[in-house]
Design an enzyme around this catalytic site. Structure first.
Site, PDB file in Angstrom:
ATOM      1  N   GLU A  99       0.888  -1.169   0.000  1.00 35.15           N
ATOM      2  CA  GLU A  99       0.000   0.000   0.000  1.00 35.15           C
ATOM      3  C   GLU A  99       0.916   1.206   0.000  1.00 35.15           C
ATOM      4  O   GLU A  99       1.576   1.471   1.005  1.00 35.15           O
ATOM      5  CB  GLU A  99      -0.863   0.013   1.273  1.00 35.15           C
ATOM      6  CG  GLU A  99      -1.788  -1.166   1.424  1.00 35.15           C
ATOM      7  CD  GLU A  99      -2.883  -1.203   0.382  1.00 35.15           C
ATOM      8  OE1 GLU A  99      -3.151  -0.174  -0.247  1.00 35.15           O
ATOM      9  OE2 GLU A  99      -3.448  -2.283   0.176  1.00 35.15           O
ATOM     10  N   CYS A 157      -2.995   8.649   3.570  1.00 35.53           N
ATOM     11  CA  CYS A 157      -2.763   8.065   2.247  1.00 35.53           C
ATOM     12  C   CYS A 157      -3.933   8.310   1.320  1.00 35.53           C
ATOM     13  O   CYS A 157      -3.774   8.348   0.109  1.00 35.53           O
ATOM     14  CB  CYS A 157      -2.496   6.579   2.378  1.00 35.53           C
ATOM     15  SG  CYS A 157      -3.799   5.724   3.273  1.00 35.53           S
TER      16      CYS A 157
HETATM   17  P1  NAP Z   1       8.404   4.919   4.577  1.00 35.70           P
HETATM   18  O1  NAP Z   1       9.511   5.825   4.866  1.00 35.70           O
HETATM   19  O2  NAP Z   1       8.396   4.182   3.302  1.00 35.70           O
HETATM   20  O3  NAP Z   1       8.346   3.906   5.811  1.00 35.70           O
HETATM   21  C1  NAP Z   1       7.338   2.950   5.924  1.00 35.70           C
HETATM   22  C2  NAP Z   1       7.797   1.817   6.800  1.00 35.70           C
HETATM   23  O4  NAP Z   1       8.846   1.120   6.154  1.00 35.70           O
HETATM   24  C3  NAP Z   1       8.341   2.249   8.157  1.00 35.70           C
HETATM   25  O5  NAP Z   1       7.915   1.315   9.127  1.00 35.70           O
HETATM   26  C4  NAP Z   1       9.848   2.184   7.960  1.00 35.70           C
HETATM   27  O6  NAP Z   1      10.538   1.932   9.148  1.00 35.70           O
HETATM   28  C5  NAP Z   1       9.934   0.974   7.055  1.00 35.70           C
HETATM   29  N1  NAP Z   1      11.164   0.877   6.299  1.00 35.70           N
HETATM   30  C6  NAP Z   1      11.812   1.859   5.650  1.00 35.70           C
HETATM   31  N2  NAP Z   1      12.913   1.363   5.043  1.00 35.70           N
HETATM   32  C7  NAP Z   1      12.940   0.037   5.343  1.00 35.70           C
HETATM   33  C8  NAP Z   1      13.851  -1.023   5.032  1.00 35.70           C
HETATM   34  N3  NAP Z   1      14.910  -0.825   4.272  1.00 35.70           N
HETATM   35  N4  NAP Z   1      13.578  -2.263   5.525  1.00 35.70           N
HETATM   36  C9  NAP Z   1      12.490  -2.472   6.297  1.00 35.70           C
HETATM   37  N5  NAP Z   1      11.616  -1.512   6.624  1.00 35.70           N
HETATM   38  C10 NAP Z   1      11.828  -0.272   6.145  1.00 35.70           C
HETATM   39  O7  NAP Z   1       6.997   5.672   4.641  1.00 35.70           O
HETATM   40  P2  NAP Z   1       6.454   6.634   5.782  1.00 35.70           P
HETATM   41  O8  NAP Z   1       7.177   7.912   5.657  1.00 35.70           O
HETATM   42  O9  NAP Z   1       6.392   5.954   7.110  1.00 35.70           O
HETATM   43  O10 NAP Z   1       4.941   6.776   5.339  1.00 35.70           O
HETATM   44  C11 NAP Z   1       4.486   7.777   4.464  1.00 35.70           C
HETATM   45  C12 NAP Z   1       4.054   7.201   3.142  1.00 35.70           C
HETATM   46  O11 NAP Z   1       3.171   6.107   3.333  1.00 35.70           O
HETATM   47  C13 NAP Z   1       3.282   8.196   2.323  1.00 35.70           C
HETATM   48  O12 NAP Z   1       3.833   8.268   1.057  1.00 35.70           O
HETATM   49  C14 NAP Z   1       1.864   7.627   2.263  1.00 35.70           C
HETATM   50  O13 NAP Z   1       1.175   7.925   1.085  1.00 35.70           O
HETATM   51  C15 NAP Z   1       2.073   6.182   2.431  1.00 35.70           C
HETATM   52  N6  NAP Z   1       0.912   5.568   3.051  1.00 35.70           N
HETATM   53  C16 NAP Z   1       0.137   4.728   2.313  1.00 35.70           C
HETATM   54  C17 NAP Z   1      -0.966   4.127   2.889  1.00 35.70           C
HETATM   55  C18 NAP Z   1      -1.845   3.177   2.127  1.00 35.70           C
HETATM   56  O14 NAP Z   1      -2.670   2.524   2.755  1.00 35.70           O
HETATM   57  N7  NAP Z   1      -1.713   3.064   0.844  1.00 35.70           N
HETATM   58  C19 NAP Z   1      -1.285   4.380   4.227  1.00 35.70           C
HETATM   59  C20 NAP Z   1      -0.477   5.240   4.948  1.00 35.70           C
HETATM   60  C21 NAP Z   1       0.625   5.823   4.329  1.00 35.70           C
HETATM   61  P3  NAP Z   1      11.361   3.079   9.940  1.00 35.70           P
HETATM   62  O15 NAP Z   1      10.360   4.086  10.356  1.00 35.70           O
HETATM   63  O16 NAP Z   1      11.918   2.305  11.063  1.00 35.70           O
HETATM   64  O17 NAP Z   1      12.360   3.611   8.974  1.00 35.70           O
END
Ligand code: NAP
Length: 517
Positions: free
Chosen positions: A256, A295
């Site tokens: 997602e 999101c």
């Molecule tokens: P993110 O930076 O991609 O992080 C998401 C998750 O992935 C976090 O738990 C992060 O952990 C983890 N992560 C990052 N790099 C990783 C790696 N190399 N290995 C394992 N895990 C890793 O996104 P975010 O900033 O938290 O969220 C914002 C984005 O999410 C927005 O773009 C939004 O549109 C999207 N979103 C989508 C939905 C949907 O349902 N489609 C819902 C909510 C949000 P750490 O925090 O520990 O780095």
């Protein structure tokens, strides 16, 4: 300051130094710290597979449903405490915090009810086997059984409660044990919720484990019976999809990701009629709820060319009522962004979009937050941009600013133009179409369906009863094609499918009908 612990192998385990600080985004004060260093991630997965999995598979759907009900009740009993944590660590207003926390208990409760209705079965079998040979006996059907691995959940920072428990509800009901990893920056709330569940003694051994921070090498140990459900940015999603588990062992992955959701104001909607007012209010709400860090938030609004200026004006008037500031002050209606890097991304993103658009409302660098310490906090002002040539503004269809930002784009009022423009987003979670013109609703609705996970069709008769554009409902699927990650979650029983192996069964009709029910 709280030091978070990880809940692994049915015990609380503290990581080793260095600890990562978590802050109150309204004041930048540290509120907690966490570390996952020193955890044996391979053992965490093995514990889920060998202890949690067998326990859940031995339970009926009704029993798993009862587990979800108990989880929902235990969390609901601590609702006020959890809302306070969401406010401190997420910069949420009370309303935003409720949206997250109640979303978690509500989804658990919905899936509890579904479990009850699925009754004493432990797996699903399709009705009516199909005849496969000349005689009537040799038939085929499909059975769906829980996969024998761990359900690993990696969540985004914006919904540490709902994101965690909407995924857990589906996995546990399907019969798979959960290893959940919230985003580090807001993991305090998920930690507190896990603590509530452990203290209430509702979790059977091995069925739910919490990694309160970095994933370490967890994902390197994924195998072919495990599943990985990820919510977050498209970039991280692509990285995780390319890991050894998904690529070599075919670990099932659901993504997602971010999305340029839209609204289409139909050609028959008149300035200041009911649908117009619904549209304006809905955009104001979607772009400011959770400070636009949702999101499903509306990022692009397609308005018939002649009405873009009036829409911007009315939206501006609606946004004038907003009080930006520290959610500790009860008059505040929009809190800060959640992290310093979100604020940086917001400012850069607005600059990028403004290079192809006109800034109609707000300024990315001027904001006077109520109740905030001088110079502290990650505050952002609501921004409205307008665009005359929707096709030329390529960044507006491509760059998600994860904050209170919306762009109003002119279109020619035809369903074809609306569909083509929505499609420029490359795949979205949800689009709303407002019109009383049935032919327009049908053409636009069906046309944009291929580019969206959900389409909200509003005519005057339902506009005042409809659930909000951004509200994800457990009854309906959540997820979108392409850019939005290509995933699918929830949707009642459909949400279990990801955690079940569907297998074709061939044999004697009597056997298929009696033994496998
Ligand atoms: P993110 O930076 O991609 O992080 C998401 C998750 O992935 C976090 O738990 C992060 O952990 C983890 N992560 C990052 N790099 C990783 C790696 N190399 N290995 C394992 N895990 C890793 O996104 P975010 O900033 O938290 O969220 C914002 C984005 O999410 C927005 O773009 C939004 O549109 C999207 N979103 C989508 C939905 C949907 O349902 N489609 C819902 C909510 C949000 P750490 O925090 O520990 O780095």
């Amino acid at each position: 300051m709280v030091r978070l612990q990880n809940y692994v192998l049915d015990a609380w385990q503290e990581g080793t130094a260095p600890f990562r600080p978590l802050v109150d985004p309204a004041t930048e004060e540290p509120v907690a710290e966490t570390s996952t260093r020193g955890l044996d991630f391979a053992a965490v997965l093995e514990h889920a597979r060998t202890v949690g999995g067998p326990t859940l598979r031995a339970m009926t759907f009704a029993e798993r449903g009862a587990l979800l009900k108990a989880m929902s009740k235990a969390l609901y009993a601590k609702r006020e405490e959890l809302i306070r944590v969401a406010q401190r660590n997420g910069g949420n207003t009370r309303g935003d915090a409720k949206f997250d926390v109640d979303g978690a208990t509500g989804t658990l409760s919905y899936y509890a009810y579904l479990g009850k209705s699925l009754g004493d079965a432990k797996h699903l079998v399709e009705e009516d086997p199909v005849k496969l040979a000349q005689g009537a006996r040799f038939c085929g059907t499909h059975v769906a059984v829980p996969r024998r691995g761990a359900a690993v959940h990696v969540n985004a920072f914006n919904f540490p409660a709902w994101g965690t428990f909407e995924k857990a509800a589906c996995a546990l009901l399907a019969g798979m044990p959960v290893v959940t990893k919230p985003a580090t920056s807001t993991s305090w709330l998920t930690y507190e919720m896990t603590k509530v569940l452990v203290e209430a003694e509702v979790l059977p051994a091995g069925t739910f484990q919490l990694i309160a921070g970095s994933a370490g090498d967890l994902l390197d140990h994924l195998g072919g019976q495990d599943v990985l459900a990820f919510t977050g940015s498209a970039d991280t999603g692509a990285l995780l999809r390319g890991g050894d588990g998904p690529v070599k062992a075919s670990t099932r992955v659901n993504v997602e990701a971010d999305s340029l959701n839209a609204m289409v104001v139909g050609p028959d909607v008149q300035h200041d009629d009911d649908l117009w007012r619904t549209a304006v209010r809905s955009v104001a709400k979607e772009m400011t709820q959770k400070t636009g860090q949702k999101c499903t938030a509306i990022r692009r609004v397609f308005v018939p060319s002649a009405l873009v200026a009036s829409f911007a004006e009315d939206l501006g008037a609606e946004l004038d009522r907003l009080v930006v500031g520290n959610p500790a002050d009860s008059t505040v209606t929009m809190g800060p962004l959640t992290t310093a890097s979100q604020l940086r991304d917001y400012r850069e993103g607005v600059r990028k979009l403004a290079a192809q658009a006109t800034l109609a409302y707000g300024s990315p660098v001027e904001v006077s937050p109520v109740g905030a310490p001088e110079g502290k906090g990650y505050y952002a002002a609501p921004i409205v941009l307008t665009v005359d040539d929707a096709r030329a503004a390529t960044d507006v269809h491509d760059h998600e600013v994860f904050g209170p930002v919306v762009t109003l784009l002119a279109y020619d009022g035809s369903a074809d133009d609306a569909v083509d423009l929505v499609a420029l987003g490359g795949g979205s979670l949800v689009t709303t179409v407002l019109s009383d013109d049935r032919a327009f609703l049908k053409a636009a609705g069906l046309g944009i369906a291929a580019w969206n996970g959900r389409v909200l069709l509003l005519d005057t008769k339902v506009a005042d009863q409809a659930t909000p554009h951004g509200m994800v409902l457990p009854q309906l699927v959540h997820g979108g094609p392409g850019r939005a990650g290509g995933g699918e979650e929830l949707g009642a029983e459909r949400g279990l499918g990801f955690y079940l192996q569907r297998t074709a069964l061939q044999g004697n009709r009597g056997l298929l009908e009696k033994l496998f029910r």
